[in-house]
Design an enzyme around this catalytic site. Structure first.
Site, PDB file in Angstrom:
ATOM      1  CG  LEU A 126      -2.080   1.024   1.197  1.00  0.00           C
ATOM      2  CD1 LEU A 126      -3.160   0.603   2.188  1.00  0.00           C
ATOM      3  CD2 LEU A 126      -1.643   2.450   1.510  1.00  0.00           C
ATOM      4  CG  HIS A 230       9.382   4.725   8.251  1.00  0.00           C
ATOM      5  ND1 HIS A 230       8.831   5.888   7.767  1.00  0.00           N
ATOM      6  CD2 HIS A 230      10.711   4.785   7.946  1.00  0.00           C
ATOM      7  CE1 HIS A 230       9.773   6.619   7.196  1.00  0.00           C
ATOM      8  NE2 HIS A 230      10.923   5.978   7.290  1.00  0.00           N
TER       9      HIS A 230
END
Length: 346
Positions: A126, A230
Site C-alpha cells: 500500500l 516507520h
C-alpha cells in the site's frame, strides 16, 4: 472520480515511479524493472485464472484519477505467502529465569527465527503518492482489499497478515539491521532489503543466527525499535487496527517492524459490507431520492474487471436491498441494472 482497478502493463511507468518514491524499507516494490514487470504479469494472471483455494496468486491494484488518468497509488494482496520461498519472521518471546534459593527472578526476551505465517494471506504494497495524500485515497486503497476478499473468500486464507515498515532513516540506515550487519551479515540494510525484494532470500538461511537471540544483547538503539513502525507507515497501521488487526509478537527480520494479523471473517469491512443489487438512476431521480449525505465505498464483484470507488452519490433501499447509482458511477464501475454490488457505509 478515483477508481481502483487491477494493474495492467500500461501502468509500468507509474509503478516504477512509485517504487522510486517509496524509498528504502518498502520491500515489496524494489526499483527493478524486471521485477516490476514480473509483478504486473503475475497480477494479470492471478486476476484471470479460476481459483478454488489460495495459492501463489498475487493481486495488485492501482488507484486512478479517471479524469487526469494519473495513478495515485497502489495496493496488493498475496493469496498465500511462503509457499515457494521461506517466509521468515522473528517471534519475540518472554522467558522467566528464577532462582528460589537466591530469590532472583528475571524476565528476558528472545528473538526466535520462524516460518509461522506460511500459508497466510498478506495485504501489502500500500502506497499513496505524497502529493495525493488527502481525502479518501489512503482509506480506499486500504479497505478495497477487504471488499475484494469478501467477494471471493475462496481465494484467500482464513488468516490475514500485514507487515509494517520498521524504523529506518532517509539514507536507509536501520538501527536493528546495523546490529545484525555488524555481527552476522556484513551487508548494509538497503542491500539486504533489495535482495529480499527481488526474491533472493538464500542469504537469510545461510547467515541468520540459528539460535534464539537475547534482546538484552542487542545495542540499545536496536532494542528501542523492535515492534515500532516507520513514521510514514503509522497511518497505515492505524487503518489496520481499526479493521481488527493486532500484533502478536512477530517482527520483521531486517528492521524489526511489527507484523499484525486478523482472521478474515473478523475484518471489520468484511463483516459490515453487504451485497446489493444495482438500480441505475438519472441525477434528478437520485437527488429526489435524497442520497444519504454520507460516503459509500462500493465495488463490482467481477474478478478480472474489478472496480471500486468512494462516492456519496448513492441511495440504499433496504426494503428491496438495492443500491441506487447514477449512470456515470455505474459506468465507471462497469455495473448495469441488476448487477451485484458490494458496499459499505464509511
Amino acid at each position: 472520480m478515483l477508481v481502483i482497478r487491477p494493474i495492467c502493463l500500461a501502468d509500468f511507468a507509474a509503478l516504477k515511479q512509485i517504487a522510486i518514491e517509496s524509498g528504502h524499507g518498502f520491500t515489496s516494490l524494489p526499483d527493478n524493472d524486471e521485477l516490476l514487470l514480473s509483478k504486473i504479469s503475475r497480477a494479470q494472471k492471478s486476476f484471470t485464472e479460476t481459483v478454488t483455494s489460495p495459492g501463489q496468486q498475487s493481486y495488485l491494484f492501482v488507484l486512478e484519477d479517471t479524469q487526469s488518468k494519473d495513478i495515485i497509488g497502489v495496493t496488493g494482496i498475496e493469496a498465500a505467502v511462503g509457499l515457494s520461498t521461506p517466509f521468515y519472521h522473528y517471534h519475540v518471546a518472554s522467558h522467566v529465569h528464577y532462582s528460589p534459593r537466591l530469590g532472583v527472578k528475571k524476565v528476558v526476551e528472545t528473538l526466535n527465527l520462524c516460518n509461522d505465517y506460511t500459508g497466510a494471506s498478506e495485504v501489502c504494497t500500500l502506497f499513496v503518492r505524497e502529493k495525493y495524500r488527502r481525502g479518501f485515497a489512503g482509506q480506499l486503497l486500504s479497505r478495497v482489499r477487504y471488499l475484494f476478499m469478501a467477494n471471493h473468500p475462496e481465494r484467500f486464507s482464513d488468516l490475514v497478515i500485514a507487515e509494517m515498515r520498521g524504523i529506518s532513516d532517509e539514507n536507509g540506515h536501520s538501527p536493528f539491521w546495523a546490529w545484525l550487519e555488524t555481527n552476522f551479515f556484513g551487508i548494509d540494510f538497503p542491500t539486504a532489503d533489495y535482495l529480499v525484494g527481488i526474491g533472493d532470500k538464500s542469504f537469510i538461511a545461510e547467515l541468520m543466527p540459528k539460535h534464539p537471540v537475547y534482546v538484552a544483547l542487542l545495542s540499545p538503539e536496536a532494542q528501542n525499535v523492535i515492534g515500532k513502525v516507520h513514521e510514514k507507515t503509522a497511518p497505515a497501521l492505524r487503518l489496520l487496527q481499526k479493521e481488527g488487526f493486532f500484533h502478536r509478537g512477530y517482527v520483521d527480520l531486517f528492521d524489526a517492524g511489527p507484523t499484525v494479523e486478523v482472521a478474515l471473517r473478523n475484518i471489520r469491512t468484511v463483516q459490515q459490507s453487504r451485497l446489493a443489487t444495482v438500480a441505475i438512476s438519472d441525477e434528478h431521480q437520485l437527488s429526489q431520492a435524497k442520497a444519504d449525505e454520507q460516503n459509500y465505498m462500493l465495488c463490482s464483484t467481477n474478478v478480472s474487471q474489478f472496480r471500486a470507488t468512494i462516492t456519496p452519490e448513492v441511495k440504499y433501499h433496504s426494503d428491496t436491498n438495492s443500491l441506487l447509482l447514477s449512470a456515470n458511477t455505474a459506468a465507471e464501475l462497469g455495473l448495469s441494472d441488476g448487477s451485484d454490488v458490494r458496499f459499505i457505509k464509511l
